[in-house]
Design a protein around this motif. Structure first.
Motif, PDB file in Angstrom:
ATOM      1  N   MET A   1      38.689  31.995  12.427  1.00  0.00           N
ATOM      2  CA  MET A   1      38.724  32.932  13.548  1.00  0.00           C
ATOM      3  C   MET A   1      37.622  33.960  13.402  1.00  0.00           C
ATOM      4  SD  MET A   1      41.174  32.028  15.563  1.00  0.00           S
ATOM      5  CE  MET A   1      41.523  33.496  16.518  1.00  0.00           C
ATOM      6  N   SER A   2      37.211  34.513  14.509  1.00  0.00           N
ATOM      7  CA  SER A   2      36.126  35.487  14.465  1.00  0.00           C
ATOM      8  C   SER A   2      36.666  36.868  14.205  1.00  0.00           C
ATOM      9  CB  SER A   2      35.375  35.480  15.804  1.00  0.00           C
ATOM     10  OG  SER A   2      36.249  35.847  16.845  1.00  0.00           O
ATOM     11  N   GLU A   3      35.845  37.714  13.614  1.00  0.00           N
ATOM     12  CA  GLU A   3      36.205  39.093  13.387  1.00  0.00           C
ATOM     13  C   GLU A   3      35.965  39.892  14.650  1.00  0.00           C
ATOM     14  OE1 GLU A   3      33.915  40.403  10.152  1.00  0.00           O
ATOM     15  OE2 GLU A   3      34.852  39.067   8.684  1.00  0.00           O
ATOM     16  N   PRO A   4      36.814  40.871  14.978  1.00  0.00           N
ATOM     17  CA  PRO A   4      36.610  41.663  16.179  1.00  0.00           C
ATOM     18  C   PRO A   4      35.332  42.456  16.082  1.00  0.00           C
ATOM     19  CG  PRO A   4      38.326  42.623  14.777  1.00  0.00           C
ATOM     20  CD  PRO A   4      37.997  41.302  14.203  1.00  0.00           C
ATOM     21  N   MET A   5      34.633  42.549  17.175  1.00  0.00           N
ATOM     22  CA  MET A   5      33.385  43.288  17.231  1.00  0.00           C
ATOM     23  C   MET A   5      33.512  44.373  18.294  1.00  0.00           C
ATOM     24  SD  MET A   5      31.195  41.980  15.106  1.00  0.00           S
ATOM     25  CE  MET A   5      30.971  40.516  14.100  1.00  0.00           C
ATOM     26  N   GLU A   6      33.047  45.567  17.970  1.00  0.00           N
ATOM     27  CA  GLU A   6      33.138  46.656  18.914  1.00  0.00           C
ATOM     28  C   GLU A   6      32.039  46.603  19.945  1.00  0.00           C
ATOM     29  OE1 GLU A   6      33.211  50.236  16.734  1.00  0.00           O
ATOM     30  OE2 GLU A   6      35.157  49.892  15.805  1.00  0.00           O
ATOM     31  N   ALA A  25      23.011  39.298  28.360  1.00  0.00           N
ATOM     32  CA  ALA A  25      24.083  40.233  28.010  1.00  0.00           C
ATOM     33  C   ALA A  25      25.428  39.515  27.995  1.00  0.00           C
ATOM     34  CB  ALA A  25      24.109  41.379  29.012  1.00  0.00           C
ATOM     35  N   GLY A  26      26.226  39.822  26.985  1.00  0.00           N
ATOM     36  CA  GLY A  26      27.564  39.251  26.888  1.00  0.00           C
ATOM     37  C   GLY A  26      27.622  37.838  26.346  1.00  0.00           C
ATOM     38  N   LEU A  27      26.483  37.279  25.935  1.00  0.00           N
ATOM     39  CA  LEU A  27      26.479  35.892  25.472  1.00  0.00           C
ATOM     40  C   LEU A  27      27.344  35.717  24.231  1.00  0.00           C
ATOM     41  CD1 LEU A  27      25.403  32.977  25.650  1.00  0.00           C
ATOM     42  CD2 LEU A  27      23.497  33.698  24.194  1.00  0.00           C
ATOM     43  N   ASN A  28      27.235  36.630  23.275  1.00  0.00           N
ATOM     44  CA  ASN A  28      28.000  36.490  22.042  1.00  0.00           C
ATOM     45  C   ASN A  28      29.500  36.537  22.292  1.00  0.00           C
ATOM     46  OD1 ASN A  28      25.935  36.123  20.142  1.00  0.00           O
ATOM     47  ND2 ASN A  28      25.529  38.315  20.018  1.00  0.00           N
ATOM     48  N   ARG A  32      32.226  33.612  21.434  1.00  0.00           N
ATOM     49  CA  ARG A  32      33.469  33.821  20.697  1.00  0.00           C
ATOM     50  C   ARG A  32      34.662  33.272  21.480  1.00  0.00           C
ATOM     51  NH1 ARG A  32      31.181  39.159  19.972  1.00  0.00           N
ATOM     52  NH2 ARG A  32      30.315  39.370  17.868  1.00  0.00           N
ATOM     53  N   HIS A  33      34.681  33.588  22.767  1.00  0.00           N
ATOM     54  CA  HIS A  33      35.789  33.141  23.606  1.00  0.00           C
ATOM     55  C   HIS A  33      35.833  31.619  23.698  1.00  0.00           C
ATOM     56  CE1 HIS A  33      38.586  32.788  26.942  1.00  0.00           C
ATOM     57  NE2 HIS A  33      37.673  32.093  27.610  1.00  0.00           N
ATOM     58  N   ARG A  34      34.691  31.012  23.923  1.00  0.00           N
ATOM     59  CA  ARG A  34      34.648  29.565  24.074  1.00  0.00           C
ATOM     60  C   ARG A  34      35.004  28.856  22.771  1.00  0.00           C
ATOM     61  NH1 ARG A  34      31.633  27.223  28.457  1.00  0.00           N
ATOM     62  NH2 ARG A  34      31.242  28.774  30.053  1.00  0.00           N
ATOM     63  N   ARG A  35      34.648  29.440  21.648  1.00  0.00           N
ATOM     64  CA  ARG A  35      34.949  28.804  20.360  1.00  0.00           C
ATOM     65  C   ARG A  35      36.401  29.039  19.953  1.00  0.00           C
ATOM     66  NH1 ARG A  35      33.249  24.573  17.273  1.00  0.00           N
ATOM     67  NH2 ARG A  35      33.870  24.896  15.104  1.00  0.00           N
ATOM     68  N   ASP A  36      36.864  30.292  20.052  1.00  0.00           N
ATOM     69  CA  ASP A  36      38.200  30.631  19.570  1.00  0.00           C
ATOM     70  C   ASP A  36      39.303  30.236  20.553  1.00  0.00           C
ATOM     71  OD1 ASP A  36      37.183  31.650  17.249  1.00  0.00           O
ATOM     72  OD2 ASP A  36      37.253  33.747  17.879  1.00  0.00           O
ATOM     73  N   CYS A 130      25.933  35.304  11.900  1.00  0.00           N
ATOM     74  CA  CYS A 130      25.753  36.488  12.756  1.00  0.00           C
ATOM     75  C   CYS A 130      27.059  36.988  13.367  1.00  0.00           C
ATOM     76  CB  CYS A 130      24.751  36.183  13.875  1.00  0.00           C
ATOM     77  SG  CYS A 130      23.138  35.596  13.282  1.00  0.00           S
ATOM     78  N   LEU A 131      27.923  36.063  13.772  1.00  0.00           N
ATOM     79  CA  LEU A 131      29.170  36.463  14.415  1.00  0.00           C
ATOM     80  C   LEU A 131      30.379  36.358  13.489  1.00  0.00           C
ATOM     81  CD1 LEU A 131      28.772  34.862  17.976  1.00  0.00           C
ATOM     82  CD2 LEU A 131      27.950  37.052  17.095  1.00  0.00           C
ATOM     83  N   HIS A 132      30.140  35.848  12.264  1.00  0.00           N
ATOM     84  CA  HIS A 132      31.201  35.742  11.252  1.00  0.00           C
ATOM     85  C   HIS A 132      32.379  34.910  11.756  1.00  0.00           C
ATOM     86  CE1 HIS A 132      28.853  38.780   9.253  1.00  0.00           C
ATOM     87  NE2 HIS A 132      29.000  39.590  10.285  1.00  0.00           N
ATOM     88  N   ILE A 133      32.056  33.814  12.424  1.00  0.00           N
ATOM     89  CA  ILE A 133      33.065  32.881  12.899  1.00  0.00           C
ATOM     90  C   ILE A 133      33.048  31.656  11.991  1.00  0.00           C
ATOM     91  CG2 ILE A 133      33.771  31.377  14.807  1.00  0.00           C
ATOM     92  CD1 ILE A 133      32.494  33.349  16.730  1.00  0.00           C
ATOM     93  N   ASP A 134      34.184  31.325  11.445  1.00  0.00           N
ATOM     94  CA  ASP A 134      34.278  30.164  10.556  1.00  0.00           C
ATOM     95  C   ASP A 134      34.307  28.894  11.400  1.00  0.00           C
ATOM     96  OD1 ASP A 134      34.721  28.334   8.593  1.00  0.00           O
ATOM     97  OD2 ASP A 134      36.728  29.049   8.046  1.00  0.00           O
ATOM     98  N   THR A 135      33.296  28.069  11.235  1.00  0.00           N
ATOM     99  CA  THR A 135      33.212  26.832  12.021  1.00  0.00           C
ATOM    100  C   THR A 135      33.661  25.610  11.227  1.00  0.00           C
ATOM    101  OG1 THR A 135      30.889  26.493  11.381  1.00  0.00           O
ATOM    102  CG2 THR A 135      31.311  27.746  13.393  1.00  0.00           C
ATOM    103  N   THR A 136      34.244  25.851  10.055  1.00  0.00           N
ATOM    104  CA  THR A 136      34.686  24.732   9.225  1.00  0.00           C
ATOM    105  C   THR A 136      35.836  24.005   9.899  1.00  0.00           C
ATOM    106  OG1 THR A 136      34.097  25.938   7.220  1.00  0.00           O
ATOM    107  CG2 THR A 136      35.568  24.044   6.980  1.00  0.00           C
TER     108      THR A 136
END
Length: 220
Positions: A1-6, A25-28, A32-36, A130-136
């Motif tokens: 899961m991704s870590e929350p980003m402010e 803008a808003g791509l990241n 996150r939404h599409r992955r998680d 960069c986004l600290h999302i685990d893709t394993t």
């Protein structure tokens, strides 16, 4: 899961540079939404990023998507139609050539846009680093999935060669009419020297090295 980003993450990787270059803008957050939430694959995310880059580039050039899309399509469908035409292995060469010609006619540097497109390994690195999302993910390869992957690679290779020849013809460097490109995948064991097509190796299950070892073990 991704870590929350402010706030929007800024990074210097290729995707980060694209965010700045094309003002995405808003791509990241969307990634996150599409992955998680939607569990989209890395390839699907790469396609999403690339279509955003294409859309932004055309907007900067003040070019209506329907002017470069192949056939009569609505504005909503034009983006996916153009991207699919440029990337799909199923696209007829003449259709792709027409779309590329339209980009040229509108003064748009399509090669520059394509150079900014990303692949799924780039997406994986961006998500992880960069986004600290685990893709394993635990994935198990099968003979059928391997066959599909190799067939995709073989077809894609043929398409690249075919497109290159088409460009050479357009540039009047070579002259040839109907082009048919064949790509043969062969796997050779460096130890026993046996060469297989993939289907043959899959059917046999091993090269002669292992067959010989099996024979030796039964004779002792």
């Amino acid at each position: 899961m991704s870590e929350p980003m402010e706030s929007e993450t800024h990074c210097s990787c290729k995707i980060g540079r694209n965010i700045d270059r094309y003002d995405l803008a808003g791509l990241n957050e969307e990634l996150r939404h599409r992955r998680d939430a939607k569990n989209e694959s890395l390839r699907a995310l790469a396609d999403y990023i690339n279509t955003r880059v294409l859309e932004a580039a055309l907007a900067d050039a003040e070019t209506d998507l329907t002017n470069v899309a192949y056939g009569a399509v609505s504005t909503d469908d034009a983006l996916s139609a153009v991207y699919e035409t440029l990337t799909s292995d199923e696209t007829p060469p003449d259709r792709e050539a027409r779309v590329r010609k339209r980009f040229e006619q509108h003064g748009i540097d399509l090669e520059r846009i394509e150079s900014d497109w990303v692949t799924h390994p780039t997406v994986r690195s961006h998500l992880n680093d960069c986004l600290h999302i685990d893709t394993t993910r635990q994935t198990r390869i099968t003979g059928e999935t391997a066959r599909n992957t190799i067939e995709w690679a073989r077809t894609r290779c043929g398409r690249v060669v075919e497109q290159t020849i088409s460009r050479l013809v357009s540039a009047e460097i070579v002259a040839i009419r109907d082009v048919e490109v064949s790509v043969l995948i062969q796997i050779t064991c460096s130890e026993c020297g046996t060469t297989y097509r993939f289907g043959e190796l899959l059917e046999d299950g091993s090269c002669k090295c292992y067959a010989d070892e099996s024979t030796e073990s039964t004779t002792h």
